[in-house]
Motif scaffolding. Sequence first.
Motif, PDB file in Angstrom:
ATOM      1  N   SER A   5       0.760  -1.064   0.166  1.00  0.00           N
ATOM      2  CA  SER A   5       0.253  -0.211   0.488  1.00  0.00           C
ATOM      3  C   SER A   5       0.762   1.069   0.066  1.00  0.00           C
ATOM      4  CB  SER A   5      -1.110  -0.084   1.170  1.00  0.00           C
ATOM      5  OG  SER A   5      -1.884  -0.990   1.043  1.00  0.00           O
ATOM      6  N   ASN A   6       2.152   0.946  -0.366  1.00  0.00           N
ATOM      7  CA  ASN A   6       2.798   1.853  -0.451  1.00  0.00           C
ATOM      8  C   ASN A   6       3.279   3.244   1.000  1.00  0.00           C
ATOM      9  OD1 ASN A   6       3.780   1.259  -3.279  1.00  0.00           O
ATOM     10  ND2 ASN A   6       1.941   2.491  -4.011  1.00  0.00           N
ATOM     11  N   GLY A   7       2.735   2.940   1.801  1.00  0.00           N
ATOM     12  CA  GLY A   7       2.550   3.176   3.096  1.00  0.00           C
ATOM     13  C   GLY A   7       1.468   3.891   3.448  1.00  0.00           C
ATOM     14  N   LYS A   8       0.440   4.161   2.999  1.00  0.00           N
ATOM     15  CA  LYS A   8      -0.748   5.001   2.790  1.00  0.00           C
ATOM     16  C   LYS A   8      -2.053   4.736   3.385  1.00  0.00           C
ATOM     17  CE  LYS A   8       0.808   7.143  -1.649  1.00  0.00           C
ATOM     18  NZ  LYS A   8       0.655   7.574  -3.260  1.00  0.00           N
ATOM     19  N   GLU A  11      -5.038   4.038   1.200  1.00  0.00           N
ATOM     20  CA  GLU A  11      -4.587   2.446   0.339  1.00  0.00           C
ATOM     21  C   GLU A  11      -5.053   1.782   0.965  1.00  0.00           C
ATOM     22  OE1 GLU A  11      -4.494   0.868  -3.615  1.00  0.00           O
ATOM     23  OE2 GLU A  11      -4.427   3.115  -3.495  1.00  0.00           O
ATOM     24  N   LEU A  12      -5.022   0.998   1.730  1.00  0.00           N
ATOM     25  CA  LEU A  12      -4.685  -0.113   3.346  1.00  0.00           C
ATOM     26  C   LEU A  12      -5.844  -0.303   3.470  1.00  0.00           C
ATOM     27  CD1 LEU A  12      -2.973  -2.391   4.332  1.00  0.00           C
ATOM     28  CD2 LEU A  12      -2.621  -0.786   6.341  1.00  0.00           C
ATOM     29  N   LYS A  13      -6.598   1.070   3.594  1.00  0.00           N
ATOM     30  CA  LYS A  13      -8.023   0.790   4.046  1.00  0.00           C
ATOM     31  C   LYS A  13      -8.864  -0.060   2.332  1.00  0.00           C
ATOM     32  CE  LYS A  13      -9.368   3.675   7.392  1.00  0.00           C
ATOM     33  NZ  LYS A  13     -10.176   5.379   7.961  1.00  0.00           N
ATOM     34  N   LYS A  14      -8.890   0.895   1.746  1.00  0.00           N
ATOM     35  CA  LYS A  14      -9.159   0.460   0.144  1.00  0.00           C
ATOM     36  C   LYS A  14      -9.481  -0.961   0.138  1.00  0.00           C
ATOM     37  CE  LYS A  14      -8.003   1.518  -4.444  1.00  0.00           C
ATOM     38  NZ  LYS A  14      -7.675   2.824  -5.320  1.00  0.00           N
ATOM     39  N   ARG A  15      -7.772  -1.296  -0.161  1.00  0.00           N
ATOM     40  CA  ARG A  15      -7.658  -3.065  -0.320  1.00  0.00           C
ATOM     41  C   ARG A  15      -8.484  -4.225   0.743  1.00  0.00           C
ATOM     42  NH1 ARG A  15      -2.582  -4.318  -3.471  1.00  0.00           N
ATOM     43  NH2 ARG A  15      -1.649  -2.333  -4.118  1.00  0.00           N
ATOM     44  N   GLN A  60      -6.470   6.937  15.006  1.00  0.00           N
ATOM     45  CA  GLN A  60      -5.329   7.753  13.557  1.00  0.00           C
ATOM     46  C   GLN A  60      -5.900   6.486  12.618  1.00  0.00           C
ATOM     47  OE1 GLN A  60      -3.088   9.177  13.730  1.00  0.00           O
ATOM     48  NE2 GLN A  60      -2.917   9.373  15.979  1.00  0.00           N
ATOM     49  N   ILE A  61      -5.956   5.114  12.696  1.00  0.00           N
ATOM     50  CA  ILE A  61      -7.052   4.780  11.598  1.00  0.00           C
ATOM     51  C   ILE A  61      -8.017   5.322  11.335  1.00  0.00           C
ATOM     52  CG2 ILE A  61      -8.886   2.851  11.256  1.00  0.00           C
ATOM     53  CD1 ILE A  61      -7.336   1.187  13.238  1.00  0.00           C
ATOM     54  N   GLU A  62      -8.747   6.126  11.572  1.00  0.00           N
ATOM     55  CA  GLU A  62     -10.436   7.142  11.868  1.00  0.00           C
ATOM     56  C   GLU A  62      -9.166   8.229  10.348  1.00  0.00           C
ATOM     57  OE1 GLU A  62     -13.595   7.833  11.835  1.00  0.00           O
ATOM     58  OE2 GLU A  62     -13.056   5.583  12.534  1.00  0.00           O
ATOM     59  N   GLU A  63      -8.425   8.546  10.674  1.00  0.00           N
ATOM     60  CA  GLU A  63      -7.793   9.994  10.291  1.00  0.00           C
ATOM     61  C   GLU A  63      -6.700   9.986   8.815  1.00  0.00           C
ATOM     62  OE1 GLU A  63      -5.619  12.111  13.385  1.00  0.00           O
ATOM     63  OE2 GLU A  63      -7.280  12.781  14.096  1.00  0.00           O
ATOM     64  N   ASP A  64      -6.524   8.614   8.578  1.00  0.00           N
ATOM     65  CA  ASP A  64      -5.624   7.861   7.820  1.00  0.00           C
ATOM     66  C   ASP A  64      -4.525   8.297   7.949  1.00  0.00           C
ATOM     67  OD1 ASP A  64      -7.847   6.592   6.137  1.00  0.00           O
ATOM     68  OD2 ASP A  64      -8.280   8.187   4.805  1.00  0.00           O
ATOM     69  N   ASN A  65      -4.004   8.017   9.480  1.00  0.00           N
ATOM     70  CA  ASN A  65      -2.289   8.481   9.809  1.00  0.00           C
ATOM     71  C   ASN A  65      -1.876   7.254  10.875  1.00  0.00           C
ATOM     72  OD1 ASN A  65      -0.697  10.862   9.284  1.00  0.00           O
ATOM     73  ND2 ASN A  65      -1.834  11.095  11.544  1.00  0.00           N
ATOM     74  N   LEU A  66      -2.221   6.492  10.335  1.00  0.00           N
ATOM     75  CA  LEU A  66      -1.522   5.232  11.502  1.00  0.00           C
ATOM     76  C   LEU A  66      -0.701   4.502  11.006  1.00  0.00           C
ATOM     77  CD1 LEU A  66      -2.340   3.353  13.703  1.00  0.00           C
ATOM     78  CD2 LEU A  66      -3.074   1.234  12.443  1.00  0.00           C
ATOM     79  N   LEU A  67      -0.475   4.395   9.571  1.00  0.00           N
ATOM     80  CA  LEU A  67       0.990   4.302   9.318  1.00  0.00           C
ATOM     81  C   LEU A  67       2.224   4.964   9.561  1.00  0.00           C
ATOM     82  CD1 LEU A  67      -0.416   2.282   5.891  1.00  0.00           C
ATOM     83  CD2 LEU A  67       0.523   1.095   8.061  1.00  0.00           C
ATOM     84  N   ILE A  68       1.928   5.703   9.071  1.00  0.00           N
ATOM     85  CA  ILE A  68       2.976   7.375   9.417  1.00  0.00           C
ATOM     86  C   ILE A  68       2.752   7.180  11.213  1.00  0.00           C
ATOM     87  CG2 ILE A  68       3.620   9.536   8.992  1.00  0.00           C
ATOM     88  CD1 ILE A  68       1.518   9.321   6.542  1.00  0.00           C
ATOM     89  N   GLU A  69       1.867   7.779  11.525  1.00  0.00           N
ATOM     90  CA  GLU A  69       2.207   8.226  12.934  1.00  0.00           C
ATOM     91  C   GLU A  69       2.957   7.655  14.039  1.00  0.00           C
ATOM     92  OE1 GLU A  69       1.409  10.569  16.223  1.00  0.00           O
ATOM     93  OE2 GLU A  69       0.816  11.230  14.379  1.00  0.00           O
ATOM     94  N   TYR A  70       2.579   6.078  13.447  1.00  0.00           N
ATOM     95  CA  TYR A  70       3.425   5.193  14.634  1.00  0.00           C
ATOM     96  C   TYR A  70       4.600   4.738  13.574  1.00  0.00           C
ATOM     97  CZ  TYR A  70      -0.916   5.071  17.764  1.00  0.00           C
ATOM     98  OH  TYR A  70      -1.260   5.634  18.553  1.00  0.00           O
TER      99      TYR A  70
END
Length: 79
Positions: A5-8, A11-15, A60-70
């Motif tokens: 998902s290229n760290g996005k 994109e991960l949610k969509k998949r 962070q999941i809600e904000e589409d920020n989990l992969l970056i934040e952590y």
Amino acid sequence: MAKDSNGKDSELKKRIKADDYMYSAVCECSASFRNIVILLVRDDREKEVIGYIFSEVDKQIEEDNLLIEYKVKFVRTRT
């Protein structure tokens, strides 16, 4: 899936949501993990901390920020 998902997060949610079975499996796994952790923790203060951690992850999941934040990174393993 996460690795591809290229760290996005979006994109991960969509998949994950593209396949109903995958989405159900991810939700069930997450709920089971949370239940097991809560059952293993006995102390009320520790349960409060665990609850806070879960709420922050949800945020962070809600904000589409989990992969970056952590700072989630994927390491290729040798096979």
